[in-house]
Design an enzyme around this catalytic site. Structure first.
Site, PDB file in Angstrom:
ATOM      1  N   VAL A   5     -29.821   3.911  12.010  1.00  0.00           N
ATOM      2  CA  VAL A   5     -28.903   4.655  11.145  1.00  0.00           C
ATOM      3  C   VAL A   5     -29.749   5.267  10.035  1.00  0.00           C
ATOM      4  O   VAL A   5     -30.656   4.622   9.514  1.00  0.00           O
ATOM      5  CB  VAL A   5     -27.783   3.774  10.561  1.00  0.00           C
ATOM      6  CG1 VAL A   5     -26.731   3.457  11.622  1.00  0.00           C
ATOM      7  CG2 VAL A   5     -28.326   2.476   9.977  1.00  0.00           C
ATOM      8  N   ARG A  62     -46.317   6.659   8.963  1.00  0.00           N
ATOM      9  CA  ARG A  62     -47.168   5.471   9.117  1.00  0.00           C
ATOM     10  C   ARG A  62     -47.210   5.077  10.593  1.00  0.00           C
ATOM     11  O   ARG A  62     -46.178   4.724  11.178  1.00  0.00           O
ATOM     12  CB  ARG A  62     -46.594   4.345   8.259  1.00  0.00           C
ATOM     13  CG  ARG A  62     -47.411   3.074   8.208  1.00  0.00           C
ATOM     14  CD  ARG A  62     -46.795   2.149   7.150  1.00  0.00           C
ATOM     15  NE  ARG A  62     -47.546   0.911   7.032  1.00  0.00           N
ATOM     16  CZ  ARG A  62     -47.210  -0.228   7.641  1.00  0.00           C
ATOM     17  NH1 ARG A  62     -46.147  -0.272   8.428  1.00  0.00           N
ATOM     18  NH2 ARG A  62     -47.931  -1.321   7.458  1.00  0.00           N
ATOM     19  N   HIS A 106     -38.482  13.743  33.698  1.00  0.00           N
ATOM     20  CA  HIS A 106     -39.515  13.680  34.727  1.00  0.00           C
ATOM     21  C   HIS A 106     -39.276  12.565  35.736  1.00  0.00           C
ATOM     22  O   HIS A 106     -39.875  12.557  36.814  1.00  0.00           O
ATOM     23  CB  HIS A 106     -40.901  13.535  34.080  1.00  0.00           C
ATOM     24  CG  HIS A 106     -41.099  12.242  33.347  1.00  0.00           C
ATOM     25  ND1 HIS A 106     -40.529  11.986  32.123  1.00  0.00           N
ATOM     26  CD2 HIS A 106     -41.818  11.132  33.665  1.00  0.00           C
ATOM     27  CE1 HIS A 106     -40.884  10.781  31.714  1.00  0.00           C
ATOM     28  NE2 HIS A 106     -41.667  10.239  32.635  1.00  0.00           N
ATOM     29  N   HIS A 113     -37.373  -6.253  22.004  1.00  0.00           N
ATOM     30  CA  HIS A 113     -37.781  -6.530  23.385  1.00  0.00           C
ATOM     31  C   HIS A 113     -37.729  -8.046  23.623  1.00  0.00           C
ATOM     32  O   HIS A 113     -38.650  -8.772  23.237  1.00  0.00           O
ATOM     33  CB  HIS A 113     -39.207  -6.034  23.637  1.00  0.00           C
ATOM     34  CG  HIS A 113     -39.365  -4.548  23.591  1.00  0.00           C
ATOM     35  ND1 HIS A 113     -38.877  -3.720  24.571  1.00  0.00           N
ATOM     36  CD2 HIS A 113     -39.971  -3.741  22.675  1.00  0.00           C
ATOM     37  CE1 HIS A 113     -39.164  -2.454  24.273  1.00  0.00           C
ATOM     38  NE2 HIS A 113     -39.831  -2.441  23.133  1.00  0.00           N
ATOM     39  N   HIS A 118     -31.860  -0.987  21.126  1.00  0.00           N
ATOM     40  CA  HIS A 118     -32.359  -0.075  20.099  1.00  0.00           C
ATOM     41  C   HIS A 118     -31.183   0.359  19.235  1.00  0.00           C
ATOM     42  O   HIS A 118     -30.068   0.540  19.729  1.00  0.00           O
ATOM     43  CB  HIS A 118     -32.999   1.146  20.754  1.00  0.00           C
ATOM     44  CG  HIS A 118     -33.118   2.331  19.842  1.00  0.00           C
ATOM     45  ND1 HIS A 118     -32.246   3.406  19.908  1.00  0.00           N
ATOM     46  CD2 HIS A 118     -33.981   2.609  18.830  1.00  0.00           C
ATOM     47  CE1 HIS A 118     -32.583   4.304  18.995  1.00  0.00           C
ATOM     48  NE2 HIS A 118     -33.620   3.837  18.324  1.00  0.00           N
TER      49      HIS A 118
END
Length: 312
Positions: free
Chosen positions: A118, A269, A184, A105, A115
């Site tokens: 792999v 995690r 949505h 970002h 983004h």
């Protein structure tokens, strides 16, 4: 693969760790070029069930506001439903999953969020040969869309696919458009790229070469986009629009993203699973922008599927 499962997994693991390191080094150079000093902090971790990973996170930089480049290699004693819905033959099997996943970002609204990931998945049915497939891709989410950036991104995606077949880019580009869609909101998350899963159409070595091309291709595509945009001036209104649009990114990741759902269901995690979320984000009630504005054009034009290589 069946006779050398451990050696093949190690080859993939070595590539992924090297890829993680190269991506972090390159992005730190962009941070430095923009006058920043922030670096990716290293956080090595282990998982009680087996395996672990290396998280590398940069926060509050001058160029990169939040970046996570995460390596993990986990052992799974019993596969969760998200991993077996399309593969009932491996239900209840033990498995391994390893990959690099990243979300960057930038601070400047003129630099898109990017983004990539792999990964390799290997299930081990008792008394049978391992079942394996690769997955991954990369996609771009601009706030103030730039045609040159989109062409750079999709040309790189196209070119890296070409050695593997002329049908590969159109198929994986379409898959990306279909996957990164907020039902949505009836809009794409961004301008797409490549997405693929369950990749075992070729032999193991060819599939491995393909994910190497994807991982390296991300870096080749994103650095020119940073260089063109990271020093552009921006207004407070543009910054506010960026934070508003980041809300869509958050919505996709916590509602639809398979990796997030898989991580939560497999006891992953939490810090690593949610590292894709930006530090700052906002939502506005029925925010509207005037006709003809760049903000309005983002949703009216750029966040629709296009054949970018022929339309721009």
């Amino acid at each position: 693969m069946q006779n050398n499962i451990s050696a093949d997994i190690q080859r993939v693991r070595d590539f992924l760790l090297d890829l993680q390191s190269r991506i972090c080094d390159s992005l730190e150079q962009q941070e430095l070029a923009g006058g920043g000093t922030a670096k990716f902090e290293i956080d090595d971790w282990e998982r009680p069930e087996g395996g672990g990973g290396r998280s590398r996170v940069l926060q509050n930089g001058t160029v990169i506001e939040k970046g996570g480049v995460m390596f993990s290699h986990i052992q799974i004693s019993k596969l969760p439903p998200t991993a077996t819905a399309r593969h009932p033959e491996i239900a209840n099997c033990k498995a391994q999953a390893l990959g690099v996943s990243l979300v960057i970002h930038p601070k400047n609204p003129h630099v898109p969020t990017s983004h990539a990931n792999v990964r390799l998945f290997v299930a081990e049915p008792e008394g049978q040969d391992p079942v394996w497939w690769f997955g991954g891709g990369f996609d771009l989410t601009p706030y103030y869309a730039n045609d040159e950036d989109i062409l750079t991104w999709h040309q790189k995606a196209h070119d890296l696919c070409q050695p593997f077949g002329t049908d590969v880019y159109p198929e994986m580009k379409q898959w990306c458009d279909d996957y990164f869609y907020l039902k949505h909101r009836d809009e794409q998350r961004g301008v797409g790229g490549l997405f693929f899963d369950d990749l075992n159409r070729w032999d193991f070595d060819t599939c491995f070469k393909f994910i190497q091309s994807v991982g390296n291709g991300y870096l080749d595509a994103i650095i020119p986009i940073f260089e063109r945009n990271q020093n552009k001036a921006y207004s407070e209104a543009e910054r506010e629009f960026q934070l508003y649009r980041r809300g869509r990114y958050v919505e996709f990741n916590i509602i639809y993203d398979r990796g997030t759902i898989f991580g939560l269901q497999s006891g992953g995690r939490i810090e690593s699973i949610l590292v894709s979320l930006p530090n700052l984000v906002s939502w506005s009630y029925r925010a509207e922008w005037p006709e003809g504005s760049r903000e309005k054009r983002l949703t009216d034009y750029y966040l629709k599927p296009h054949d970018w290589l022929t339309e721009l």
